[in-house]
Design a protein around this motif. Sequence first.
Motif, mmCIF file in Angstrom:
data_model
loop_
_atom_site.group_PDB
_atom_site.id
_atom_site.type_symbol
_atom_site.label_atom_id
_atom_site.label_comp_id
_atom_site.label_asym_id
_atom_site.label_seq_id
_atom_site.Cartn_x
_atom_site.Cartn_y
_atom_site.Cartn_z
ATOM 1 N N TYR A 51 37.097 139.948 0.479
ATOM 2 C CA TYR A 51 35.913 139.344 0.944
ATOM 3 C C TYR A 51 35.638 137.966 -0.040
ATOM 4 N N ASN A 52 35.342 137.012 0.567
ATOM 5 C CA ASN A 52 34.888 135.614 -0.344
ATOM 6 C C ASN A 52 33.439 135.272 -0.183
ATOM 7 N N ASP B 12 36.667 125.234 -3.607
ATOM 8 C CA ASP B 12 36.662 124.974 -2.244
ATOM 9 C C ASP B 12 36.983 123.321 -2.044
ATOM 10 N N ALA B 13 38.231 123.096 -1.765
ATOM 11 C CA ALA B 13 38.866 121.838 -1.586
ATOM 12 C C ALA B 13 38.995 121.631 -0.217
ATOM 13 N N GLY B 14 37.975 122.022 0.677
ATOM 14 C CA GLY B 14 37.917 121.787 2.136
ATOM 15 C C GLY B 14 38.961 122.915 2.657
ATOM 16 N N ALA B 15 40.043 122.349 3.365
ATOM 17 C CA ALA B 15 40.958 123.286 4.045
ATOM 18 C C ALA B 15 42.028 124.318 2.898
ATOM 19 N N PHE B 16 41.744 123.674 1.690
ATOM 20 C CA PHE B 16 42.741 124.215 0.630
ATOM 21 C C PHE B 16 41.643 125.051 -0.266
ATOM 22 N N LEU B 17 42.435 126.162 -0.789
ATOM 23 C CA LEU B 17 41.482 126.977 -1.653
ATOM 24 C C LEU B 17 42.524 127.473 -2.905
ATOM 25 N N PRO B 18 42.362 126.600 -4.049
ATOM 26 C CA PRO B 18 43.241 126.969 -5.143
ATOM 27 C C PRO B 18 42.506 128.160 -6.054
ATOM 28 N N TYR B 19 43.132 129.005 -6.541
ATOM 29 C CA TYR B 19 42.098 130.199 -7.231
ATOM 30 C C TYR B 19 43.118 130.663 -8.415
ATOM 31 N N VAL B 20 42.282 131.509 -9.343
ATOM 32 C CA VAL B 20 43.104 132.284 -10.071
ATOM 33 C C VAL B 20 42.567 133.587 -9.935
ATOM 34 N N ALA C 109 38.557 133.645 -8.339
ATOM 35 C CA ALA C 109 37.603 132.692 -8.265
ATOM 36 C C ALA C 109 38.303 131.538 -8.076
ATOM 37 N N GLY C 110 37.857 130.698 -7.083
ATOM 38 C CA GLY C 110 38.396 129.550 -6.582
ATOM 39 C C GLY C 110 37.664 128.107 -6.261
ATOM 40 N N LYS D 259 31.053 124.605 -3.910
ATOM 41 C CA LYS D 259 32.368 124.189 -4.419
ATOM 42 C C LYS D 259 33.257 125.284 -5.344
ATOM 43 N N LEU D 260 32.332 126.365 -5.716
ATOM 44 C CA LEU D 260 32.695 127.783 -6.391
ATOM 45 C C LEU D 260 32.893 128.655 -5.409
ATOM 46 N N VAL D 261 34.258 129.279 -5.080
ATOM 47 C CA VAL D 261 34.587 130.409 -4.216
ATOM 48 C C VAL D 261 34.441 131.761 -5.187
ATOM 49 N N LEU D 262 33.837 132.741 -4.922
ATOM 50 C CA LEU D 262 34.091 134.060 -5.589
ATOM 51 C C LEU D 262 34.551 135.016 -4.846
ATOM 52 N N GLY D 263 35.251 136.102 -5.156
ATOM 53 C CA GLY D 263 35.558 137.097 -3.945
ATOM 54 C C GLY D 263 36.353 138.275 -4.722
#
Length: 204
Positions: free
Chosen positions: A84-85, A126-134, A123-124, A90-94
Amino acid sequence: MNFKTPTFALTFGLLAAPAFAGGLAMPVADPVAPAAPVAVAPVVATGSDWSGFYAGGQLGYGEAETDDDTFDEDGAVYGGQLGYNYDFGKLVLGGEVSYVGTEIGDEDSATEIDGIATAKLRAGYDAGAFLPYVTAGYASAYTADDIGGEDQFDGYVYGAGVDYKVTENIVVGGEVLQHEFEDLGATDLETTTEIGRASCRERV
């Protein structure tokens, strides 16, 4: 009597009156034309909402070794994941749970890793269609044979990855994870497992 002067003056006055009258006339202003409507450019949304549950499968390759070099094997990994995200802007947590079966090891060797389960936080950006995360969390490994009297070993996992929205509901991604397991059973062996995997998930 001299009539020339009055006659001249009267004639001049009659001829000049229309000219002066025209010169003194106030110009009539044209009615003000209505302003042309101004087209307003539509606002284009640049963000992408990553909020929601997802489920999918994964396929990759892994390598595991002990710190005493008695075990150094690699092989394919495959499994599934649920997560779940929540998109804060701009910040995406899940959070995500996953299980992979593995071919890491040799049936003829003393040890073979049957599978690895993980529960991770993410934790990522939000770059639009891309989601880089750690990501980081808990990991548990299961072996085909006992090591120090046990066949399940707890540890931790950490890594990084990137997701890409193919559509609003279909997401593909790539991830590299490192798992650390210490004190295998009654031994003081440590095992490091590195896994690179690709995934395809559906947002539900």
